[in-house]
Design an enzyme around this catalytic site. Structure first.
Site, PDB file in Angstrom:
ATOM      1  N   GLU A 173      -5.169   3.552   7.378  1.00 53.02           N
ATOM      2  CA  GLU A 173      -4.644   3.377   8.946  1.00 53.02           C
ATOM      3  C   GLU A 173      -3.733   4.598   8.969  1.00 53.02           C
ATOM      4  O   GLU A 173      -2.605   4.732   9.175  1.00 53.02           O
ATOM      5  CB  GLU A 173      -3.715   2.139   8.901  1.00 53.02           C
ATOM      6  CG  GLU A 173      -4.644   0.603   8.603  1.00 53.02           C
ATOM      7  CD  GLU A 173      -3.942  -0.419   8.908  1.00 53.02           C
ATOM      8  OE1 GLU A 173      -2.653  -0.556   8.835  1.00 53.02           O
ATOM      9  OE2 GLU A 173      -4.421  -1.550   9.426  1.00 53.02           O
ATOM     10  N   GLU A 362     -11.167  -3.803   6.550  1.00 54.92           N
ATOM     11  CA  GLU A 362     -10.186  -5.063   6.405  1.00 54.92           C
ATOM     12  C   GLU A 362     -10.246  -5.979   7.850  1.00 54.92           C
ATOM     13  O   GLU A 362     -10.664  -5.504   8.704  1.00 54.92           O
ATOM     14  CB  GLU A 362      -8.891  -4.354   6.503  1.00 54.92           C
ATOM     15  CG  GLU A 362      -8.275  -3.683   5.458  1.00 54.92           C
ATOM     16  CD  GLU A 362      -6.719  -3.387   5.470  1.00 54.92           C
ATOM     17  OE1 GLU A 362      -6.085  -4.107   6.187  1.00 54.92           O
ATOM     18  OE2 GLU A 362      -6.198  -2.544   5.066  1.00 54.92           O
TER      19      GLU A 362
HETATM   20  C1  BGP Z   1      -3.010  -3.647   7.374  1.00 53.43           C
HETATM   21  C2  BGP Z   1      -2.708  -2.976   5.825  1.00 53.43           C
HETATM   22  C3  BGP Z   1      -2.679  -3.794   4.712  1.00 53.43           C
HETATM   23  C4  BGP Z   1      -2.480  -5.209   4.970  1.00 53.43           C
HETATM   24  C5  BGP Z   1      -3.010  -5.946   6.232  1.00 53.43           C
HETATM   25  C6  BGP Z   1      -2.416  -7.317   6.355  1.00 53.43           C
HETATM   26  O1  BGP Z   1      -2.296  -2.998   8.277  1.00 53.43           O
HETATM   27  O2  BGP Z   1      -3.638  -1.799   5.804  1.00 53.43           O
HETATM   28  O3  BGP Z   1      -2.333  -3.192   3.478  1.00 53.43           O
HETATM   29  O4  BGP Z   1      -1.390  -5.651   4.503  1.00 53.43           O
HETATM   30  O5  BGP Z   1      -2.800  -4.916   7.257  1.00 53.43           O
HETATM   31  O6  BGP Z   1      -0.910  -6.983   7.019  1.00 53.43           O
HETATM   32  P1  BGP Z   1      -0.041  -7.880   6.452  1.00 53.43           P
HETATM   33  O7  BGP Z   1       0.007  -7.851   5.017  1.00 53.43           O
HETATM   34  O8  BGP Z   1       1.289  -7.245   6.843  1.00 53.43           O
HETATM   35  O9  BGP Z   1      -0.342  -9.295   6.807  1.00 53.43           O
END
Ligand code: BGP
Length: 469
Positions: A173, A362
């Site tokens: 990201e 993701e």
């Molecule tokens: C993205 C990141 C991840 C992951 C995901 C979910 O932004 O790349 O590392 O964590 O989001 O977010 P969260 O863990 O805050 O629910």
């Protein structure tokens, strides 16, 4: 339309070192920026104090349990697993002369295990962490010297693992520095726009240099970028909302534009001027940026709206950013608006723009799970979410989008990046650990485990029409 996904399609899950490994100072690992964020990215302005508990110190103990976890992924039929390498395991301070052999050896074992199970690795070089020393003594990515340190790190891991690891991503990201400078670049969250954009520039150059190195060291390798796919819709069809939407989308698309085309898009000239930012871009930087990525990867959790009307205060929470809420969408328990159709839209949008293979690296639902008296986890809400998104992925493939694969976020419960909670669970596999760190760390297959296994085995044919669970 019922789709069978292509035979070569990569199916799996995605993780990040600091959210699963634990053992944050084992085997000479240096501290990373993530290690001093006990409250997650959203709490970056409250760095760790003496005695503070950080759930990531142990996380889900993947460091010691990776064999069991990879075997469970293999049982689900994964053909791909996204992990990240913790830079501070390899170069504990970031600027060390020599890499840390114990850190390198750890990932040797992880990759050997993946190979044993015929799982293709997809490896992120930098996922929301950098050696803390670089943040403290160099002011993070605002210092140009980080480009060289990153190159050295990338070269080291390409040489070490390139015989097996053919799929790479540079920065997770990469657009996050716009919203969370400490998480993205090791900068104070209240840094100036000048500092922020200069740091971003250094990362873009470092990313391009890693692309070039990857192509030289691993000729049969492929390396992509990674964007937070923050697609905005106009809140209304008012021309001012349309223009605002274009501008907001360009904020994150700028990163893809540079990484896919090899130079800054023309709209950035005005943007930087309006921000009062003068970037230091050398001739060598311009040359370096010409090394463009092989594919575009992105995370997708939600869409949001943009509005030119300042009275529109109905904000939706996002993964790392805030946007105007869409009145047509429901939201998760954490307020992230759920929009399966938006994934088809985004895939088409990106493919139209770049004409490059795409990879969804993701996607998933963070939810509270309850264990029944008989020890089961009936996570139908997660199945529903993933089913409905995958149906739209199938539609996008039918639309002609060239999609390499899909790795859902957190195939095993892990620590949340934004809030450092364990209770925000994404997994097909339940991990017995709570937000205070209590629990046996025992792994249990959830209902979604068997569901995803069937989806993979049938190459998507078992997916149901949206809303059928
Ligand atoms: C993205 C990141 C991840 C992951 C995901 C979910 O932004 O790349 O590392 O964590 O989001 O977010 P969260 O863990 O805050 O629910």
């Amino acid at each position: 339309m019922k789709t069978q996904f292509p035979e070569h399609f990569l199916w799996g899950g995605a993780t990040a070192a600091n959210q699963i490994e634990g053992s944050h100072i084992s085997d000479n690992k240096g501290l990373s920026t993530s290690d001093i964020q006990p409250f997650g990215s959203f709490g970056a302005l409250h760095p760790r104090q003496e005695g503070d508990f950080n759930i990531k110190d142990v996380a889900i103990d993947f460091y010691h349990r990776f064999k069991e976890d990879i075997a469970l992924f293999a049982e689900m039929g994964f053909t791909c697993l996204r992990i990240s390498i913790a830079w501070s395991r390899i170069f504990p301070h970031g600027d060390d002369a020599q890499p840390n052999e114990a850190g390198l050896a750890f990932y040797d074992q992880v990759f050997a295990e993946m190979k044993k199970h015929h799982i293709t690795p997809l490896v992120t070089l930098s996922h929301y962490e950098l050696p803390l020393h670089l943040a403290e003594h160099y002011q993070g990515w605002s210092d140009r010297r980080l480009i060289g340190f990153f190159e050295k790190y990338a070269e080291t891991v390409f040489q070490r693992y390139g015989h097996f690891v053919k799929h790479w991503l540079t920065f997770n990201e990469i657009n996050i520095t716009l919203h969370h400078p400490f998480t993205g670049s090791g900068l104070p969250d209240d840094c100036s726009e000048q500092t922020r954009y200069q740091a971003i520039h250094h990362q873009l150059v470092a990313s391009a240099k890693a692309v070039k190195l990857c192509h030289e060291i691993i000729p049969d390798g492929q390396i992509g970028n990674m964007l937070l796919g923050a697609m905005m819709y106009p809140l209304t069809c008012h021309p001012d909302d349309m223009m605002k939407t274009l501008q907001q989308n360009r904020e994150w698309l700028m990163f893809g534009d540079v990484q896919a085309r090899g130079y800054y898009p023309s709209y950035m000239t005005r943007k930087l001027k309006e921000l009062g930012v003068t970037l230091e871009i050398t001739e060598e930087d311009k040359e370096a940026l010409k090394a463009t990525i092989d594919f575009i990867s992105f995370s997708y959790y939600m869409t949001g709206c943009a509005s030119a009307d300042p009275s529109q205060q109905d904000k939706a929470n996002g993964n790392m950013l805030q946007m105007v809420a869409n009145p047509h969408l429901d939201a998760s328990e954490w307020g992230w608006q759920i929009d399966p159709t938006g994934l088809r839209y985004l895939l088409n949008f990106l493919y139209d723009r770049y004409q490059m293979p795409l990879f969804i690296v993701e996607n998933g639902l963070g939810a509270v799970d309850t264990v029944t008296a008989s020890g089961e986890i009936e996570d139908d809400y997660r199945i529903q979410y993933l089913n409905d998104h995958l149906v739209q992925v199938g539609e996008a493939i039918e639309d002609g989008v060239d999609l390499m694969g899909y790795t859902s976020w957190g195939p095993i419960d892990l620590v949340s990046a934004s809030t450092a909670q364990m209770s925000k669970r994404y997994g097909f596999i339940y991990v017995d650990r709570d937000d205070e760190g209590n629990g046996s760390l025992k792994r249990t297959r959830k209902k979604s485990f068997y569901w995803y296994k069937e989806v993979i085995a049938s190459r998507g044919a078992s997916l149901k029409k949206p809303g059928r669970f």
